[in-house]
Every structure is written in C-alpha cells, then in structure tokens.
Enzyme design. Structure first.
Site, mmCIF file in Angstrom:
data_model
loop_
_atom_site.group_PDB
_atom_site.id
_atom_site.type_symbol
_atom_site.label_atom_id
_atom_site.label_comp_id
_atom_site.label_asym_id
_atom_site.label_seq_id
_atom_site.Cartn_x
_atom_site.Cartn_y
_atom_site.Cartn_z
ATOM 1 C CE LYS A 19 -5.457 -3.527 13.792
ATOM 2 N NZ LYS A 19 -4.501 -2.508 13.328
ATOM 3 C CE LYS B 46 -7.108 6.025 10.217
ATOM 4 N NZ LYS B 46 -7.594 4.827 9.545
#
Length: 412
Positions: free
Chosen positions: A67, A103
C-alpha cells in the site's frame, strides 16, 4: 531522500537493539521484495512522443498487500521510491493495518503537461504497472502532485484492462466512484487524536495549551482547525511564504478564509509576522511540523520550547535533533504514527470498495479515532516498557507485528 532512508534505518537499528530483534527479520526488511521500472510513451498534444520513466516498489507483504502512493515529480528516483515504500511498511504495521509498504512514482514535472497529456501519462503508467498491482496485491493512492482526479483516471484504466469495475485497486478516488467520506481531513484528524492522547498521558490541560503549526496545507490546515475545535489555542501557523503569530490565539477557520482570498497566511490582520524558522522556536505547548522534512535539526532543537511535537510531515526531525529533544524530555509523536490517519482512511476506502458498502462520515471518523487511539497507547506503553522515546517505540510496535507475521508464514 537517501537522508530519510538513513533516518529510517537508524530508528530500525535502535528499535532492534532495544527489543533484541531476531537479526533475520532486520535482514529481510533491508531490501524491497520487488521493484519495477517502466517506460511510458505518451503522445503529446503536438503529436510528438515523449517517453517517461516510472517506478513501483513493494517493500514487504508479510502483513498484507502493498500500500502506498504515486508521486509525479521531476526528481523522483528508484532509491526515493524504495525508501518511501520501506517507511510505509512501518506506518501500516504500527497502526495495525493488514498492509505492507508500497510506493510509486513517475519522473515528470506535471506543471508542464496539459490536462489531456497528464491523463494519457496517468493511464500509461497504470498500463505498465498493471501486472503487479490489484486489490489483493498492491493498492496505490495519491501522493506528491497527484490527486483524486488522477486516481479516477487510474482506476478507470485498470478497470478497462480487467474488463470490469475494480474500485478497490486504488484509494483516494473521488467519492462518486468509490472514494471514502472523511478522506480529506483524515491525516490532520489523526494528528489531532495523537495530540489529544498526549495531553491525557502527560496531564496537560487542553484549555491552557498553545499550539504552533508549520505548514497550512491539507495536513497542517486540518490539524490546526481540529486542534482548535478540541479546545487548545492555536497561536501560530505558516506556509511557504512565511508565518503569523498572535499569543492571544488565532481562529484557523478565519485564517483559511483569508488564505482563499489572498493565497497565503502572510499579512493576516491582527497577527505578527514570523518566519518558518522562528515559528519552530515559539513558546508553545505543542508544535506540529506539517511542512517539509529536516526542519528540526541539531542546530535548532535546543531552542525548541514545545512539550509535545506531533509530526504531521514525513521526516521533519533529524536523528541528531531527536537525541537532543529526548534529553530535554520533549515527547515527539513520530511521523509513522502521527500522520498515519491518511493511510488508515485509505484502508477504510479499500474495505468499503471490497464490500461495495459505504459508511457515513461519522462512522469513518469514529473508526479512525479507534485505531489511532489504540496505536498511540500501544506506542506509549512500549516507550515506558523499553525506556525509549516514542519514535523508537513506534518502530518496536511495528517490528513486533512484522516479526510475528514473518515467523507465522515460515519466512524465518
């Protein structure tokens, strides 16, 4: 950005030493599980082709799917993306979210693109990273220079590739196409919950507390308004142009109206002008650095008078400054805890997308409060148990979860 990675690694090392972490866990966490570099050809408005470079890093998925946001910036590098994914692993773990860190980024100055070029780039990036993302694999979100509109294009592109609507692949979307209520204020609200809990454990009377907020964007603006609503007195705020100070108190809602009219807090009537550096050293109870990294350093840490620092920004305090502040008895609520309200509500958006059932704003606020308060108290207890500051304690709490997950999966 390498500086941030060094900061993160130092905190990991301190936490590992304090809790006697299995060295195998630290070894696994030193490297990302997967990185991807892609080339994105985009047809520009004048018909020529430009090729942009994009990245995605998935740091650790012991606790769940990766995430983390996607940033569009001319200085993005793979090292930066890997570092930020590393950080997300700890941020998700300290809050107790079933996520690992991820990311992404594209090397581009989005200000130089037209709206249609920006859309083609956003869709092209998703086409290229589609093989490694998904609502059960890796869930991107907005970050620097990306917003809900760009997330709307991205979720549409991914859904088009899959042949059906997949709202859970991206968070931070517009509400009409699956975004969550309460997302805009989420990070600032998390800062406020942490400040409130710090008042409780330190025995500070909120009605007597004064607050300075560096940065009056989304995070700083909501932090200031919500801490004001809590009953504390906001005496100073700043933006990139400078700051304002009134020891009798400012109304952040009025300041916000002034900013909408003029574009800056500077010149707000009835307040003294202060620089961003001066704001950090004001005689206040709480300091909220919600602007840039590296603001509190070995040079100015000794002059900081706040009892509590709640890090709304990522990496505003250097490791050297941390040592000085700890010695002075200042409670620093670290970024991986204080500003985790954003990813917490991103998690809620994902859950709602998977269920196709949406919560009211009140429900979102209540659930965010529950998770943030629980995390703050776990970190505070760890700081007492191990006799370490709140930052090291936050890494300890995260490492306990990550270590257990790795062992249960048979990774170590």
């Amino acid at each position: 950005m390498q500086n941030i990675f060094e900061m993160a690694k130092k905190n990991l090392e301190k936490a590992a030493a304090a809790m006697k972490l299995d060295p195998k866990v630290a070894k696994i966490l030193e490297q990302p599980e997967r990185t991807l570099e892609v080339s994105i050809p985009v047809t520009m408005d004048d018909g020529r082709i430009e090729v942009f470079t994009g990245y995605r890093s998935q740091h650790n998925t012991a606790l769940g799917p990766a995430k983390g946001g996607i940033r569009f910036h001319q200085d993005v590098t793979m090292d930066e993306v890997k570092t930020l994914a590393f950080w997300m692993t700890f941020k998700c773990a300290v809050i107790g979210l079933p996520y690992g860190g991820g990311k992404g980024g594209v090397v581009v100055d989005p200000r130089k693109l037209s709206r249609s070029e920006l859309e083609r780039l956003s869709r092209g990036y998703i086409q290229r990273i589609a093989p490694i993302i998904g609502e059960y694999d890796d869930i991107p979100a907005p970050d620097v220079n990306t917003d809900s509109r760009i997330m709307g294009w991205m979720v549409d592109e991914y859904s088009r590739l899959r042949g059906h609507n997949v709202p859970g692949v991206i968070t931070g979307k517009p509400k009409t196409i699956g975004g969550s209520a309460g997302r805009g204020s989420a990070t600032g609200r998390g800062v406020m919950f942490c400040v409130r809990e710090a008042f409780n454990v330190l025995g500070i009377d909120k009605s007597q507390a004064t607050v300075a907020v560096q940065g009056f964007g989304n995070v700083g603006g909501f932090s200031a308004k919500l801490i004001h609503d809590l009953g504390a007195k906001v005496v100073a705020v700043s933006d990139v142009n400078g700051g304002i100070y009134n020891e009798e108190g400012l109304n952040p809602y009025d300041v916000e109206k002034y900013v909408k009219e003029t574009g800056s807090v500077v010149g707000y009537p009835g307040a003294k002008a202060v620089s961003n550096k001066e704001l950090l050293e004001l005689p206040v109870t709480v300091l909220v650095p919600a602007a840039l990294e590296g603001q509190i350093t070995a040079e100015n840490a000794d002059r900081i008078k706040a009892q509590v620092i709640a890090e709304g920004a990522n990496g505003p305090t250097t490791p050297e400054a941390d040592e000085i502040l700890s010695a002075k008895g200042v409670m620093v609520i670290p970024d991986i805890l204080a500003n985790a309200g954003g990813v917490t509500v991103s998690y809620f958006e994902w859950v709602q997308n998977l269920y196709r059932y949406y919560w009211s704003e009140r429900e979102v606020h209540a659930r965010e409060e529950e998770l943030m308060v629980k995390a703050f108290n776990e970190v505070y207890k760890a700081s007492q148990k191990y006799q370490v500051n709140m930052r090291v304690a936050a890494y300890i709490v995260a490492l306990e979860r990550l270590s257990e997950a790795m062992k249960l999966r048979g990774w170590i």
